[in-house]
Structure formats: C-alpha cells, structure tokens
Design a protein around this motif. Structure first.
Motif, mmCIF file in Angstrom:
data_model
loop_
_atom_site.group_PDB
_atom_site.id
_atom_site.type_symbol
_atom_site.label_atom_id
_atom_site.label_comp_id
_atom_site.label_asym_id
_atom_site.label_seq_id
_atom_site.Cartn_x
_atom_site.Cartn_y
_atom_site.Cartn_z
ATOM 1 N N TYR A 133 0.902 -1.252 -0.008
ATOM 2 C CA TYR A 133 -0.010 -0.091 0.164
ATOM 3 C C TYR A 133 0.738 1.386 -0.046
ATOM 4 N N LEU A 134 0.172 2.226 -0.826
ATOM 5 C CA LEU A 134 0.746 3.687 -0.519
ATOM 6 C C LEU A 134 -0.261 4.334 0.228
ATOM 7 N N MET A 135 0.033 4.866 1.325
ATOM 8 C CA MET A 135 -0.815 5.696 2.209
ATOM 9 C C MET A 135 -0.313 7.418 1.934
ATOM 10 N N VAL A 136 -1.353 8.188 1.520
ATOM 11 C CA VAL A 136 -1.187 9.610 1.088
ATOM 12 C C VAL A 136 -2.060 10.281 2.266
ATOM 13 N N VAL A 137 -1.339 10.901 3.115
ATOM 14 C CA VAL A 137 -1.826 11.636 4.064
ATOM 15 C C VAL A 137 -1.799 13.514 3.679
ATOM 16 N N ASP A 138 -2.987 13.723 3.383
ATOM 17 C CA ASP A 138 -2.961 15.239 3.292
ATOM 18 C C ASP A 138 -3.154 16.295 4.247
ATOM 19 N N GLU A 139 -2.854 17.462 4.247
ATOM 20 C CA GLU A 139 -3.201 18.347 5.082
ATOM 21 C C GLU A 139 -2.361 17.954 6.579
ATOM 22 N N ALA A 140 -1.287 17.369 6.338
ATOM 23 C CA ALA A 140 -0.577 16.668 7.387
ATOM 24 C C ALA A 140 -0.047 17.764 8.399
ATOM 25 N N GLN A 141 -0.125 18.996 8.053
ATOM 26 C CA GLN A 141 0.066 19.832 9.408
ATOM 27 C C GLN A 141 -0.920 19.713 10.710
ATOM 28 N N ARG A 142 -2.069 19.105 10.165
ATOM 29 C CA ARG A 142 -3.343 18.786 11.267
ATOM 30 C C ARG A 142 -2.935 17.807 12.368
ATOM 31 N N LEU A 143 -1.914 16.991 12.116
ATOM 32 C CA LEU A 143 -1.670 15.773 12.968
ATOM 33 C C LEU A 143 -1.197 16.064 14.159
ATOM 34 N N THR A 144 -1.329 15.250 15.287
ATOM 35 C CA THR A 144 -0.930 15.409 16.500
ATOM 36 C C THR A 144 0.156 14.460 16.773
ATOM 37 N N ARG A 145 0.798 14.410 17.803
ATOM 38 C CA ARG A 145 1.869 13.425 18.008
ATOM 39 C C ARG A 145 1.306 12.329 18.166
ATOM 40 N N HIS A 146 0.044 11.942 18.940
ATOM 41 C CA HIS A 146 -0.696 10.828 19.156
ATOM 42 C C HIS A 146 -0.959 10.372 17.587
ATOM 43 N N ALA A 147 -1.598 11.040 16.996
ATOM 44 C CA ALA A 147 -2.080 10.639 15.464
ATOM 45 C C ALA A 147 -0.764 10.021 14.881
ATOM 46 N N MET A 148 0.352 10.701 15.000
ATOM 47 C CA MET A 148 1.337 10.228 14.213
ATOM 48 C C MET A 148 2.026 8.933 14.557
ATOM 49 N N GLU A 149 1.764 8.830 15.802
ATOM 50 C CA GLU A 149 2.222 7.393 16.468
ATOM 51 C C GLU A 149 1.406 6.332 15.870
#
Length: 268
Positions: A133-149
């Motif tokens: 899979y290729l997962m493309v995460v747009d508007e990535a500036q919205r992410l929190t540390r927990h979301a990134m984890e």
C-alpha cells in the motif's frame, strides 16, 4: 490529468522541476516501502503534482514521467505486486481513535463498530497485510503527536508493506519534525517554492493559450505585481483575464487586459 484549480479551461500541465521530483520521490517510496513528505506554502502546486503522480502510478505502475526520449518510466512496481493507493485527510488535531477509524474507513469503506482503538488498528493491520500500500496523508500539518504514532505503528508493523507520503502546507514540516520517530524514517523530503521569476514568462506561454503570444515583460510584470510565483494566484488571474478576453473577442494578453483583470480582482 488532475483538474486545475477553478476548473480552468485550456490550462496545460507543466512538468516543472518540483513536479517531476514528486513523481520520482513517490516511485522511491513505493519501491522501498518508505516514508516521505511534500510540503510548502499554499498554492504552489503540491497537491496537483501528487495527484498527477498517483494517476500515473495507478495507470502505469510508476509515478515518474518517462525519461527524455523514451516511453519507459524511471522505475516500475511489478504488475503482480501493484501497489494500492489510499488517501486520507484528517480533521484538525485528530486524536488517535479518529486516525485509526479513518484508516480503517479508507481500507474497508466503513468504520468498525463495537471495538476500541486498538481493535480498529488490528483490523486495519489485517487489511494492510494482504497487499503493498501507499498511504497518502493530506493536510498533514493537522496531525498530533498521538495521531502520528498510530501511523508509525501501522508502518513499522512486520505484517505490512506500507509506504507513507505526508502532504501539507504551512507548518507541515514543523509539525512532522516534532516526531523524531517519523523524521528518522523519512526517505524523501520535497519542499515546494514559488516559481523563479526568471522562468515565469517562458513557462506561462506554454501554460495557457492566452499567453502564447504575450510579451515576456508583460508576463513578468503580472508575476511581480500579482502572482508572486504562486500557481493558485496565476490561475485566479488567468481565469479572470480569459473571461474578459472572451467577452471582447481577444486571444492574447495585453496591458489593457492586465489592467482590467486587476480591477476585477480588486487589485487596481
């Protein structure tokens, strides 16, 4: 070809250096199952470049444009192992449960019910383990540390063959760089910048029929006074000037059309 901003009629897809690099970057991420990021100010063509690369990846197995003089992309994912693309856009500052839910929705079409975040993650992992899979995460500036984890957990799991591309505007790199676990996994970082002023006249003459015979100094002036190397600004001006030209039966940008366009845009 992705749809141009404002559905601008007659606009051509220009293979700028950054545009071509995005295709090569995505090829590399898919080939190595790696993480990467495309970021920059709003309106610089990031999303358009990514969508064009994803269209080529889906159609040909490669996101790169062909090498000059050939019909063969720079690299290709084997057909038997064709990568599946999922695209995600999260709301502002999503929590880890919301991220797990949206990942599951992108993979299966629905959000699992009756299970907690960890149960949803396990269902997502089960889906991700079946194919690359290729997962493309747009508007990535919205992410929190927990979301990134959550995303890092899915990426690192031994059952997955997952490439991840983060795409975002102002503050995207600053957000992602707060997580050293993600930064250390970034194979490619591509930052978009405004178009160099010296290149604008030649590029614009290939971009839209209204500019094909326009004077280079006039196009340079529009960039300096209004567009500032920003594609979205150029589209706004082009759509306005093209409407004015059509109403008057004109086919080439001139100083009168520029002045009229500025007045309509509130920039006179």
């Amino acid at each position: 070809m992705p749809e141009h901003y404002l559905r601008l009629s007659g606009a051509q897809m220009l293979a700028t250096e950054a545009f071509q690099w995005v295709g090569a970057d995505i090829d590399d991420l898919v080939r190595h199952f790696a993480m990467g990021i495309v970021h920059g100010q709003a309106g610089l063509g990031k999303t358009f470049a990514v969508q064009a690369a994803l269209e080529r990846l889906t159609a040909t197995g490669s996101a790169s444009l062909p090498e000059p003089g050939t019909a063969t992309p720079r690299s290709r994912t084997p057909a038997k192992d064709a990568v599946r693309v999922v695209q995600l856009v999260f709301p502002h500052r999503p929590n880890d449960l919301r991220v797990a839910q949206e990942v599951a929705r992108s993979l299966t079409g629905s959000i699992p019910t009756g299970v907690n975040r960890f149960g949803i993650q396990e269902q997502a992992l089960e889906q991700l383990s079946g194919a690359p899979y290729l997962m493309v995460v747009d508007e990535a500036q919205r992410l929190t540390r927990h979301a990134m984890e959550v995303l890092r957990y899915l990426y690192d799991h031994t059952a997955t063959r997952l490439a991840v591309l983060f795409v975002g505007g102002d503050g995207c790199w600053e957000t992602i760089s707060r997580s050293q676990t993600l930064v250390s996994r970034m194979l490619r970082r591509r930052q978009f910048h405004p178009l160099p002023g010296r290149q604008v006249p030649a590029m614009m003459r290939h971009y839209h029929p209204l500019y094909s015979e326009a004077k280079p100094e006039l196009l340079a002036a529009v960039d300096t006074e209004f567009a500032h190397g920003n594609w979205r600004n150029w589209v706004s001006f082009t759509a306005t000037a093209a409407d004015l030209a059509h109403a008057e039966g004109r086919v080439t940008l001139d100083r009168e059309l520029v002045a009229a366009g500025y007045r309509v845009l509130g920039r006179s």
